[in-house]
Motif scaffolding. Sequence first.
Motif, PDB file in Angstrom:
ATOM      1  N   LEU A 154      -5.600 -93.418 -27.277  1.00  0.00           N
ATOM      2  CA  LEU A 154      -5.563 -94.416 -26.208  1.00  0.00           C
ATOM      3  C   LEU A 154      -6.947 -94.581 -25.598  1.00  0.00           C
ATOM      4  CD1 LEU A 154      -4.105 -96.283 -24.206  1.00  0.00           C
ATOM      5  CD2 LEU A 154      -3.574 -94.251 -22.824  1.00  0.00           C
ATOM      6  N   ALA A 155      -7.635 -93.471 -25.342  1.00  0.00           N
ATOM      7  CA  ALA A 155      -8.963 -93.529 -24.747  1.00  0.00           C
ATOM      8  C   ALA A 155      -9.955 -94.239 -25.663  1.00  0.00           C
ATOM      9  CB  ALA A 155      -9.455 -92.116 -24.430  1.00  0.00           C
ATOM     10  N   VAL A 156      -9.906 -93.939 -26.959  1.00  0.00           N
ATOM     11  CA  VAL A 156     -10.796 -94.598 -27.923  1.00  0.00           C
ATOM     12  C   VAL A 156     -10.522 -96.104 -27.943  1.00  0.00           C
ATOM     13  CG1 VAL A 156     -11.401 -94.840 -30.356  1.00  0.00           C
ATOM     14  CG2 VAL A 156     -11.094 -92.560 -29.369  1.00  0.00           C
ATOM     15  N   ALA A 157      -9.254 -96.475 -27.966  1.00  0.00           N
ATOM     16  CA  ALA A 157      -8.889 -97.891 -28.008  1.00  0.00           C
ATOM     17  C   ALA A 157      -9.408 -98.632 -26.774  1.00  0.00           C
ATOM     18  CB  ALA A 157      -7.374 -98.039 -28.104  1.00  0.00           C
ATOM     19  N   LEU A 158      -9.245 -98.028 -25.603  1.00  0.00           N
ATOM     20  CA  LEU A 158      -9.705 -98.669 -24.369  1.00  0.00           C
ATOM     21  C   LEU A 158     -11.226 -98.817 -24.358  1.00  0.00           C
ATOM     22  CD1 LEU A 158      -7.436 -96.918 -21.700  1.00  0.00           C
ATOM     23  CD2 LEU A 158      -7.267 -99.270 -22.535  1.00  0.00           C
TER      24      LEU A 158
END
Length: 399
Positions: free
Chosen positions: A77-81
């Motif tokens: 999720l953090a990478v995607a954001l």
Amino acid sequence: MRKRSAASLQERQALLDDMDSTLKDAETIIGHMQMIADESARVAEVAANAEQILDEIDEKFEKYTGLNKLDVSFLFLAVALQVVRQYTLTKFPERLDDQTAANNTIGHGEEHSNRKHKYYNPSLIEICGSKKLKIPPCPVPFDANIGANGALRGGKQMGHRVTAIGHDPILGLVFGTANIATSTLTNKDLQSYHIYTNDMGRDYFRNKANTGLVLSKTKDKLLHEGLEGKEKVGASLLKEIIHLRSDIYTKNSLPLPIVTVIDAGLAAELAQRGLDMANIVTVGRQMTFSVFINTMISMLHGLFYDESVEYSRRVYEVRTRKILSYSNFIASASNLIYVGANISLGNESAWKRLDIGGLAVTLYRIVTDAQFIRQVKREFIEQEFFAQIRGSEYDFDIS
């Protein structure tokens, strides 16, 4: 005789009781000594196998701090954001010409120069126009250049953007506002000039003004000229802010704050090398959004802490820090690869997608998170190893 015999028997019994108590105490003390001897032997064994024990504690720490399925979900999720931020919210914007940038700036409208004021005292209509009378406002006076006669020299390719300090992102809030409120221009040498409109409808340098009066007259309008004076200064400040916003993403942008009054040529040189306000603001936005995402992920991951399962809050935070470091590193690495690959293929505009601010945040996270993890690991090992050396507490109560 009988009385003496009875007393003797009592004394003997008391002596026997004392001996029995002493023997019991001795047995207790011997037992305690044995406990100490056994504990000493155990501590000696721990010391002899310290390396193996430390390895086991290290494995235990890695078990507690290794990413589980939930952590991996937060990592993705953090990478995607971060990636979405890089390519949609914080990329370097296209540079526009002055007129297009002005038209795209909220609050900026049609302007027409028609200055017919007394010294230091333009009318409110000259400053902000009149919709009722359909009179457009005059442009900011520090855009004037006709008749400058060297007053704006030294700006190189940046021209008046570095020599008229109304364009300074910080000093301009003071001098630019005062220039608008008094229809003057103050240059990098803090020399001021009265700006008027010629017969062709163009602003020009009429004669020299007093910089001290430029500031004091503005202060008088604000403090001593009633509502109209306050309106003039308020409108001037708003107009200054709008003008700075309209200039910031133009081809020449704005110089770095303060540098113009120190060395206008240096300010122009820095801008030519990419150190101008447009790029600084963009990098700052990249850093701000990156930090915001990190903070949000940290807070959300912290909500899943379960003290009945986890070793401690600090040990759990190690996993949070790993998520942030890994996600920032992956996002920055992918951005560098993307930009580098596109530039190597001849797409020179690909640099506009370079996430400089995000890369700075990544480097900061790698350093600070690594320090935090090392500190927590040291505390964990010390606590676990001390617990093994300490063993169980003694009970030496012989009462």
